[in-house]
Design a protein around this motif. Structure first.
Motif, PDB file in Angstrom:
ATOM      1  N   ALA A  11       0.830  -1.206   0.000  1.00  0.00           N
ATOM      2  CA  ALA A  11       0.000   0.000   0.000  1.00  0.00           C
ATOM      3  C   ALA A  11       0.863   1.253   0.000  1.00  0.00           C
ATOM      4  O   ALA A  11       0.540   2.248  -0.666  1.00  0.00           O
ATOM      5  CB  ALA A  11      -0.933  -0.008   1.213  1.00  0.00           C
ATOM      6  N   LEU A  12       1.972   1.223   0.730  1.00  0.00           N
ATOM      7  CA  LEU A  12       2.895   2.359   0.751  1.00  0.00           C
ATOM      8  C   LEU A  12       3.503   2.573  -0.629  1.00  0.00           C
ATOM      9  O   LEU A  12       3.628   3.711  -1.098  1.00  0.00           O
ATOM     10  CB  LEU A  12       3.991   2.119   1.789  1.00  0.00           C
ATOM     11  N   LEU A  13       3.870   1.484  -1.291  1.00  0.00           N
ATOM     12  CA  LEU A  13       4.437   1.584  -2.638  1.00  0.00           C
ATOM     13  C   LEU A  13       3.434   2.190  -3.612  1.00  0.00           C
ATOM     14  O   LEU A  13       3.761   3.102  -4.385  1.00  0.00           O
ATOM     15  CB  LEU A  13       4.857   0.185  -3.110  1.00  0.00           C
ATOM     16  N   VAL A  14       2.191   1.700  -3.573  1.00  0.00           N
ATOM     17  CA  VAL A  14       1.159   2.185  -4.498  1.00  0.00           C
ATOM     18  C   VAL A  14       0.712   3.599  -4.150  1.00  0.00           C
ATOM     19  O   VAL A  14       0.459   4.411  -5.045  1.00  0.00           O
ATOM     20  CB  VAL A  14      -0.048   1.217  -4.487  1.00  0.00           C
ATOM     21  N   GLY A  15       0.621   3.903  -2.870  1.00  0.00           N
ATOM     22  CA  GLY A  15       0.097   5.196  -2.463  1.00  0.00           C
ATOM     23  C   GLY A  15       1.101   6.327  -2.489  1.00  0.00           C
ATOM     24  O   GLY A  15       0.705   7.493  -2.613  1.00  0.00           O
ATOM     25  N   VAL A  16       2.398   6.012  -2.392  1.00  0.00           N
ATOM     26  CA  VAL A  16       3.406   7.056  -2.286  1.00  0.00           C
ATOM     27  C   VAL A  16       4.345   7.098  -3.487  1.00  0.00           C
ATOM     28  O   VAL A  16       4.607   8.173  -4.047  1.00  0.00           O
ATOM     29  CB  VAL A  16       4.220   6.884  -0.979  1.00  0.00           C
ATOM     30  N   LEU A  17       4.859   5.961  -3.903  1.00  0.00           N
ATOM     31  CA  LEU A  17       5.894   5.950  -4.933  1.00  0.00           C
ATOM     32  C   LEU A  17       5.342   5.836  -6.352  1.00  0.00           C
ATOM     33  O   LEU A  17       5.789   6.556  -7.254  1.00  0.00           O
ATOM     34  CB  LEU A  17       6.880   4.805  -4.669  1.00  0.00           C
ATOM     35  N   ALA A  18       4.368   4.947  -6.569  1.00  0.00           N
ATOM     36  CA  ALA A  18       3.863   4.711  -7.928  1.00  0.00           C
ATOM     37  C   ALA A  18       3.247   5.943  -8.585  1.00  0.00           C
ATOM     38  O   ALA A  18       3.392   6.133  -9.799  1.00  0.00           O
ATOM     39  CB  ALA A  18       2.856   3.554  -7.904  1.00  0.00           C
ATOM     40  N   PRO A  19       2.534   6.827  -7.857  1.00  0.00           N
ATOM     41  CA  PRO A  19       1.904   7.967  -8.535  1.00  0.00           C
ATOM     42  C   PRO A  19       2.886   8.988  -9.097  1.00  0.00           C
ATOM     43  O   PRO A  19       2.546   9.715 -10.036  1.00  0.00           O
ATOM     44  CB  PRO A  19       1.057   8.607  -7.425  1.00  0.00           C
ATOM     45  N   ALA A 194     -14.663   9.659  -7.785  1.00  0.00           N
ATOM     46  CA  ALA A 194     -13.763   8.707  -7.133  1.00  0.00           C
ATOM     47  C   ALA A 194     -12.448   9.372  -6.757  1.00  0.00           C
ATOM     48  O   ALA A 194     -11.913   9.152  -5.659  1.00  0.00           O
ATOM     49  CB  ALA A 194     -13.520   7.515  -8.054  1.00  0.00           C
ATOM     50  N   ALA A 195     -11.904  10.199  -7.650  1.00  0.00           N
ATOM     51  CA  ALA A 195     -10.649  10.891  -7.352  1.00  0.00           C
ATOM     52  C   ALA A 195     -10.834  11.890  -6.219  1.00  0.00           C
ATOM     53  O   ALA A 195      -9.990  12.000  -5.313  1.00  0.00           O
ATOM     54  CB  ALA A 195     -10.136  11.590  -8.611  1.00  0.00           C
ATOM     55  N   ARG A 209      -3.740  12.929  -3.819  1.00  0.00           N
ATOM     56  CA  ARG A 209      -3.549  14.318  -4.234  1.00  0.00           C
ATOM     57  C   ARG A 209      -3.328  14.428  -5.744  1.00  0.00           C
ATOM     58  O   ARG A 209      -3.916  15.281  -6.419  1.00  0.00           O
ATOM     59  CB  ARG A 209      -2.374  14.917  -3.479  1.00  0.00           C
ATOM     60  N   LEU A 210      -2.478  13.557  -6.280  1.00  0.00           N
ATOM     61  CA  LEU A 210      -2.164  13.633  -7.705  1.00  0.00           C
ATOM     62  C   LEU A 210      -3.324  13.141  -8.569  1.00  0.00           C
ATOM     63  O   LEU A 210      -3.573  13.687  -9.648  1.00  0.00           O
ATOM     64  CB  LEU A 210      -0.901  12.816  -7.990  1.00  0.00           C
ATOM     65  N   ALA A 211      -4.038  12.106  -8.113  1.00  0.00           N
ATOM     66  CA  ALA A 211      -5.190  11.625  -8.879  1.00  0.00           C
ATOM     67  C   ALA A 211      -6.266  12.697  -8.962  1.00  0.00           C
ATOM     68  O   ALA A 211      -6.879  12.895 -10.015  1.00  0.00           O
ATOM     69  CB  ALA A 211      -5.746  10.352  -8.253  1.00  0.00           C
ATOM     70  N   ALA A 212      -6.510  13.415  -7.859  1.00  0.00           N
ATOM     71  CA  ALA A 212      -7.506  14.482  -7.867  1.00  0.00           C
ATOM     72  C   ALA A 212      -7.078  15.641  -8.756  1.00  0.00           C
ATOM     73  O   ALA A 212      -7.925  16.328  -9.341  1.00  0.00           O
ATOM     74  CB  ALA A 212      -7.749  14.979  -6.442  1.00  0.00           C
ATOM     75  N   ARG A 213      -5.774  15.854  -8.892  1.00  0.00           N
ATOM     76  CA  ARG A 213      -5.282  16.937  -9.746  1.00  0.00           C
ATOM     77  C   ARG A 213      -5.314  16.559 -11.219  1.00  0.00           C
ATOM     78  O   ARG A 213      -5.685  17.370 -12.070  1.00  0.00           O
ATOM     79  CB  ARG A 213      -3.848  17.292  -9.344  1.00  0.00           C
TER      80      ARG A 213
END
Length: 303
Positions: A11-19, A194-195, A209-213
């Motif tokens: 979850a940390l990888l997907v939520g912090v690094l992947a975006p 959803a974003a 934050r990035l998905a909403a932007r």
């Protein structure tokens, strides 16, 4: 505990690094629909990993195991030692995974209800002050400022001001209407909701934050792409330039808007579509991301 730590790390990888690389990628503006799907896939993957981590914390003894069996056995829920075997006195163990699932789902429902309420109020106002034009399939506001937008949803409205009708040529007007209809047909408001909901649930998370932007801009580009299937790019670009400054409700999609200049440049200087291999990889990632936590961490309990 091992499974819970592995899931939290994922979850940390997907939520912090992947975006971060996805937000900087150049191909996303050339394939906006695919990019939106990838953002949504990462979102579902993060939420799934979070809920499964909570489950493994609540029910010790469900070990990390690779295999499809976890999909059939609800990630250990129906195994000996799982939640269904804890008995009435251990029902409290359901609280942690239930809360992990209810928080983002609740935020999504809250954002959906709030935006639907705003759109309903705006539709009621439009029915009072705007005249429906059956020929255009739109509501016309008697206002001098050129503007064009749509209120999506079950009772969608496409709105034009009198200033836009006076300023746009027939070809430009048709292109603008095609853009707004693309938002309605594509149900773009659901992806945007959803974003926004993820950003409300996890405001400090880079993925949220990035998905909403990025999502609203990508949805506008997707609507542009659909409109130019039948209308020249130069015509839509000119129409966007003319209505870019018009006021638009917060819950609506606009043909213009603050990112109009970027979209005009994209229309006038179209880039080549991403390489098929890149498109295939992105589509596969978007489809696989939501189930990766299940495939890699769920399975039968190891005695």
């Amino acid at each position: 505990m091992t499974a819970a730590l592995a899931l939290l790390g994922y979850a940390l990888l997907v939520g912090v690094l992947a975006p971060l690389p996805l937000a900087r990628a150049r191909w996303t503006h050339r394939a906006p629909r695919l990019a939106v799907a990838l953002w949504q896939g990462l979102t579902l993957s993060f939420v799934t990993a979070l809920v499964l981590a909570a489950h493994h914390l609540a029910v010790p003894g469900v070990h990390l195991h690779l295999g499809l069996a976890g999909l059939m056995h609800l990630c250990g829920v129906d195994h000996p030692g799982g939640l269904l075997a804890t008995g009435p006195g251990q029902a409290w163990r359901l609280l942690l995974p239930a809360a992990a699932a209810a928080w983002p789902l609740g935020r999504y429902a809250a954002v959906l209800v709030r935006t639907a309420r705003h759109r309903r109020r705006h539709r009621t106002l439009l029915d009072l002050v705007a005249a429906r034009d059956p020929r255009l399939g739109a509501h016309v506001l008697d206002h001098d400022t050129p503007a064009a937008y749509c209120l999506p949803g079950r009772r969608a409205r496409i709105v034009l001001t009198r200033g836009a009708l006076d300023l746009l040529t027939p070809q430009q007007l048709a292109a603008v209407l095609a853009h707004e209809r693309a938002h309605v047909a594509g149900r773009h408001h659901l992806a945007r909701t959803a974003a926004d909901a993820l950003a409300a649930a996890f405001p400090f998370l880079p993925l949220a934050r990035l998905a909403a932007r990025e999502t609203p801009l990508l949805l506008e580009m997707a609507a542009d792409d659909r409109a130019v299937r039948r209308h020249p790019r130069t015509v839509l670009a000119a129409a966007m330039y003319r209505v870019a400054g018009g006021p638009v409700p917060q819950s609506a999609f606009a043909a213009g808007g603050t990112a109009a200049l970027l979209r005009v440049r994209r229309l006038l200087a179209p880039a080549a579509a991403p390489h098929p291999a890149l498109r295939a990889a992105a589509a596969l990632t978007a489809a696989a991301a939501p189930v990766l936590p299940l495939l890699f961490t769920c399975g039968p309990v190891v005695p």
